[in-house]
Design a protein around this motif. Structure first.
Motif, short mmCIF file in Angstrom:
data_model
loop_
_atom_site.label_atom_id
_atom_site.label_comp_id
_atom_site.label_asym_id
_atom_site.label_seq_id
_atom_site.Cartn_x
_atom_site.Cartn_y
_atom_site.Cartn_z
N LYS A 48 1.20 -0.89 -0.10
CA LYS A 48 0.09 -0.13 0.08
C LYS A 48 0.97 1.33 0.08
CE LYS A 48 -5.11 -0.64 1.18
NZ LYS A 48 -4.56 -0.22 -0.15
N ASP A 50 -0.41 3.90 -2.38
CA ASP A 50 -1.84 4.95 -2.56
C ASP A 50 -2.91 5.43 -1.00
OD1 ASP A 50 -3.72 6.52 -2.74
OD2 ASP A 50 -3.86 5.76 -4.89
N LYS A 51 -2.48 6.12 0.09
CA LYS A 51 -3.23 5.50 1.27
C LYS A 51 -4.61 6.30 0.95
CE LYS A 51 0.16 4.87 3.85
NZ LYS A 51 1.19 4.55 3.55
N ARG A 52 -5.08 6.95 -0.31
CA ARG A 52 -6.91 6.71 -0.48
C ARG A 52 -7.01 6.22 -0.20
NH1 ARG A 52 -6.79 9.75 -6.28
NH2 ARG A 52 -5.25 8.09 -6.63
N THR A 53 -8.49 6.30 1.12
CA THR A 53 -9.61 5.56 1.16
C THR A 53 -10.67 5.45 -0.53
OG1 THR A 53 -10.94 6.77 1.75
CG2 THR A 53 -9.56 4.58 3.24
N ASP A 58 -9.34 -3.77 -2.93
CA ASP A 58 -7.86 -4.10 -2.16
C ASP A 58 -7.86 -5.00 -2.89
OD1 ASP A 58 -6.87 -4.59 0.97
OD2 ASP A 58 -7.25 -6.33 0.53
#
Ligand SMILES: [Zn+2]
Ligand SMILES: [Zn+2]
Length: 266
Positions: A48, A50-53, A58
């Protein structure tokens, strides 16, 4: 009119229409006369970064995504050709993983939404890009092509999201991308997100396709295609109108000069 679309998302990315199933996409594309499509949802990340939700599925959803698209492939094989793929970003160090995804699927489209600078992810639409970061964007695209990752470059002109004018550096970036696309013969996509929004709302500006970029592209021997970038039913429904809006925006002269791919890519 182009009767294929190689840029289609699913609800798994978290920012597409959540009540629209994979099968709903297929049925809508059939309804609008499409003959072949490729699902290219935002790729999952193994590590991971890119930490954007709400940006991508997933990693644990990958197999289920494959199964779902493959079952539709079979179910609708007499009506439409369905392919499986991903929209991917290239980052140095991800080469092996990206080639693994490519091997498992039919198409990888490169939607380079960010670059890495001193360990920090710099994302278009969020950060102001320095000239150096903009050049890095072009460099990533070229490297990805050189390694053999993408089959298509999605919205190559996305870097104009962060720029107000098309000046010297923007021109340089366009030429770097086009030169590489010509060298490796990787098609460039005219992305229809904004033309569709424009058509639906008759307001707001068309951020891309960027006329100046495509003017430059028209001087190269590059294959060009439209991409719906489907996240919502309406984008497929209003496909023809979006193409018309994009063409009007770019102008007859540029459209005539571009080399549209009228057949399957491979
Ligand atoms: Zn998306
Ligand atoms: Zn997309």
């Amino acid at each position: 009119m182009q009767d294929y679309n190689y840029h289609t998302h699913t609800y798994r990315c978290g920012h597409a229409q959540d009540d629209f199933t994979d099968e709903d996409y297929v049925l809508e594309f059939i309804k609008q006369g499409f003959k072949r499509i490729c699902f290219t949802d935002h790729m999952p990340e193994k590590n991971k970064i890119d930490k954007r939700t709400n940006m991508r599925m997933d990693y644990s959803q990958k197999e289920e995504y494959y199964q779902s698209i493959k079952s539709l492939q079979d179910k609708y094989k007499d009506k439409i050709k369905i392919e499986l793929g991903f929209e991917a970003e290239y980052l140095p160090g991800d080469e092996e993983y990206l080639l693994e995804l490519k091997k498992e699927t039919n198409k990888i489209i490169l939607g380079q939404h960010f670059v890495l600078n001193k360990g920090k992810l710099r994302i278009f639409r969020q950060a102001d890009f320095t000239d150096k970061e903009l050049l890095k964007y072009a460099e990533y695209i070229e490297t990805a092509m050189k390694i053999g990752i993408p089959d298509i470059i999605a919205h190559p002109d996305i870097y104009m999201l962060n720029r107000n004018t098309f000046g010297k550096i923007e021109t340089k970036v366009a030429n770097l991308i086009c030169k590489a696309a010509e060298k490796y013969q990787i098609p460039l996509e005219i992305n229809l997100t904004y033309p569709c929004l424009y058509y639906l709302h008759k307001r707001g500006s068309i951020v891309y396709p960027c006329k100046e970029f495509w003017q430059i592209a028209s001087n190269y021997n590059i294959k060009v295609l439209y991409g719906v970038d489907a996240h919502f039913k309406e984008q497929i429904e209003y496909y023809k109108e979006s193409v018309e809006t994009a063409n009007e925006h770019l102008g007859e002269e540029i459209i005539q000069k571009l080399h549209f791919v009228n057949d399957k890519l491979n």
